[in-house]
Design a protein around this motif. Structure first.
Motif, PDB file in Angstrom:
ATOM      1  N   UNK A 127       0.683  -1.342   0.210  1.00  0.00           N
ATOM      2  CA  UNK A 127      -0.141  -0.437   0.311  1.00  0.00           C
ATOM      3  C   UNK A 127       1.029   1.218  -0.065  1.00  0.00           C
ATOM      4  N   UNK A 128       2.047   1.354   0.522  1.00  0.00           N
ATOM      5  CA  UNK A 128       2.852   2.291   0.658  1.00  0.00           C
ATOM      6  C   UNK A 128       3.798   2.872  -0.740  1.00  0.00           C
ATOM      7  N   UNK A 129       3.530   1.912  -1.449  1.00  0.00           N
ATOM      8  CA  UNK A 129       4.290   1.960  -3.232  1.00  0.00           C
ATOM      9  C   UNK A 129       2.422   2.617  -4.354  1.00  0.00           C
ATOM     10  N   UNK A 130       1.734   2.189  -3.743  1.00  0.00           N
ATOM     11  CA  UNK A 130       0.573   2.203  -4.062  1.00  0.00           C
ATOM     12  C   UNK A 130       0.240   4.525  -4.113  1.00  0.00           C
ATOM     13  N   UNK A 131       0.815   4.803  -2.426  1.00  0.00           N
ATOM     14  CA  UNK A 131       0.565   5.708  -2.653  1.00  0.00           C
ATOM     15  C   UNK A 131       1.648   6.859  -3.223  1.00  0.00           C
ATOM     16  N   UNK A 132       3.032   6.321  -3.323  1.00  0.00           N
ATOM     17  CA  UNK A 132       3.329   7.016  -3.950  1.00  0.00           C
ATOM     18  C   UNK A 132       3.042   7.595  -5.420  1.00  0.00           C
ATOM     19  N   UNK A 133       2.665   6.096  -5.914  1.00  0.00           N
ATOM     20  CA  UNK A 133       2.629   6.063  -7.066  1.00  0.00           C
ATOM     21  C   UNK A 133       1.254   7.341  -7.654  1.00  0.00           C
ATOM     22  N   UNK A 134       0.101   7.592  -6.317  1.00  0.00           N
ATOM     23  CA  UNK A 134      -1.231   7.588  -6.595  1.00  0.00           C
ATOM     24  C   UNK A 134      -0.827   9.435  -6.213  1.00  0.00           C
ATOM     25  N   UNK A 135       0.590   9.505  -5.810  1.00  0.00           N
ATOM     26  CA  UNK A 135       1.367  11.330  -5.905  1.00  0.00           C
ATOM     27  C   UNK A 135       1.617  11.646  -7.279  1.00  0.00           C
ATOM     28  N   UNK A 136       1.936  10.589  -7.927  1.00  0.00           N
ATOM     29  CA  UNK A 136       3.504  10.964  -8.794  1.00  0.00           C
ATOM     30  C   UNK A 136       2.460  11.134  -9.800  1.00  0.00           C
ATOM     31  N   UNK A 137       1.927  12.674 -10.065  1.00  0.00           N
ATOM     32  CA  UNK A 137       1.023  13.075 -10.865  1.00  0.00           C
ATOM     33  C   UNK A 137       1.305  13.443 -12.567  1.00  0.00           C
ATOM     34  N   UNK A 138       2.842  13.824 -11.854  1.00  0.00           N
ATOM     35  CA  UNK A 138       3.374  14.691 -13.559  1.00  0.00           C
ATOM     36  C   UNK A 138       4.732  13.894 -13.795  1.00  0.00           C
ATOM     37  N   UNK A 139       4.442  12.823 -13.918  1.00  0.00           N
ATOM     38  CA  UNK A 139       5.185  11.927 -14.323  1.00  0.00           C
ATOM     39  C   UNK A 139       4.605  10.618 -14.331  1.00  0.00           C
ATOM     40  N   UNK A 140       5.189   9.683 -15.953  1.00  0.00           N
ATOM     41  CA  UNK A 140       4.328   8.681 -16.032  1.00  0.00           C
ATOM     42  C   UNK A 140       5.438   7.645 -14.732  1.00  0.00           C
ATOM     43  N   UNK A 141       4.335   7.072 -14.434  1.00  0.00           N
ATOM     44  CA  UNK A 141       5.340   5.674 -13.586  1.00  0.00           C
ATOM     45  C   UNK A 141       4.204   3.734 -13.687  1.00  0.00           C
ATOM     46  N   UNK A 142       5.674   3.304 -13.352  1.00  0.00           N
ATOM     47  CA  UNK A 142       4.970   1.720 -13.499  1.00  0.00           C
ATOM     48  C   UNK A 142       5.175   1.137 -12.392  1.00  0.00           C
TER      49      UNK A 142
END
Length: 281
Positions: free
Chosen positions: A107-122
């Motif tokens: 879940x902590x990684x998914x939260x980080x992904x949610x915050x990366x709105x300006x860069x494509x992230x996988x």
């Protein structure tokens, strides 16, 4: 394993769906939402499943779900490892065991992904399955949720094509050998994983280029560097790709960016606005 406990499986799925808010998974809530948690349509989108199938699961009428479907539901509903294992057991399947490629994203990684709105992230598994993504990554690469979970694999896409619609990846690029080496490294770590073995067998049978690189016997890993993404509508985009390791789950986070003032930077800015919409000409 025992048979499927459809009634309890349905209850667990409905309860888990009610615990997840749209904001938790990067979806807009909308002004007229009357459902607590996620809608069934949203769960289906996140898991890459048909809405009718999700409805039948929650009504206790669906056939036994596969392990790939269960893993996709666990990720979409952001289940803990214990809750995921319960889901598997209720569906009459053994939970993922040690020795299998980890597919549950913390879940902590998914939260980080949610915050990366300006860069494509996988988020990728050790065998390059796309386990999670943010909206800008979907705009760049294509709608991963429209692809069955077993086909969301970047190496399969590169050598065989897997239906990820906006990007063509060349099997002859310089990074192809690293991709094959990643699978050999994964095979050494997870020699008993049947899904990994099946992926390698499919690639060797379906791609002469992959088979040739596989027989070379070299190991490899994901590497940071510059890559060219061939977008179906915007053309080739030269991007920097940074690789962040999540060692506890043997996963990687890929983040793509472009130098300011370049055509690629302008293209990413356009994709932030358009999302998954097609361009009109």
């Amino acid at each position: 394993m025992a048979g499927v406990d459809r009634a309890e499986l349905a209850a667990v799925l409905k309860t888990a769906r009610a615990r997840v808010t749209p904001a938790d998974v990067g979806l807009p809530a909308g002004p007229r939402r009357q459902v607590v948690g996620l809608r069934r349509e949203e769960v289906a989108q996140l898991a890459g499943l048909g809405v009718d199938y999700v409805i039948r699961l929650e009504q206790g009428r669906a056939p036994k779900p596969s392990t790939q479907v269960l893993s996709a539901l666990a990720r979409a509903l952001r289940l803990s490892e214990d809750d995921r294992d319960t889901l598997f057991r209720l569906a009459g399947s053994a939970p993922p065991q040690a020795g299998r490629v980890p597919t549950l994203v913390r879940p902590s990684v998914l939260r980080l992904l949610d915050r990366m709105s300006d860069l494509p992230a996988l988020v990728l598994s050790a065998k390059s399955d796309v386990l999670a993504w943010n909206p800008l990554a979907a705009a760049l690469f294509g709608d991963f949720s429209a692809v069955p979970p077993g086909r969301r694999n970047l190496i399969r896409q590169r050598f065989l094509g897997s239906g990820i619609g906006r990007v063509a990846m060349s099997p002859d690029s310089d990074s192809a050998a690293d991709c094959v080496g990643c699978l050999r490294t994964a095979q050494a770590r997870y020699p008993d994983d049947p899904d990994l073995a099946g992926l390698i067998a499919d690639l060797r049978a379906g791609s002469e280029r992959f088979d040739s690189l596989w027989r070379a016997g070299r190991s490899g890993r994901q590497r940071s560097g510059r890559t060219t993404v061939n977008h179906s509508e915007l053309g080739p985009l030269t991007l920097d790709c940074e690789v962040l390791l999540v060692p506890e789950s043997d996963q990687t986070v890929l983040m793509y960016s472009a130098e300011p003032g370049t055509a690629a930077a302008s293209a990413l800015e356009l994709l932030r606005v358009t999302g998954l919409e097609r361009f009109a000409y």
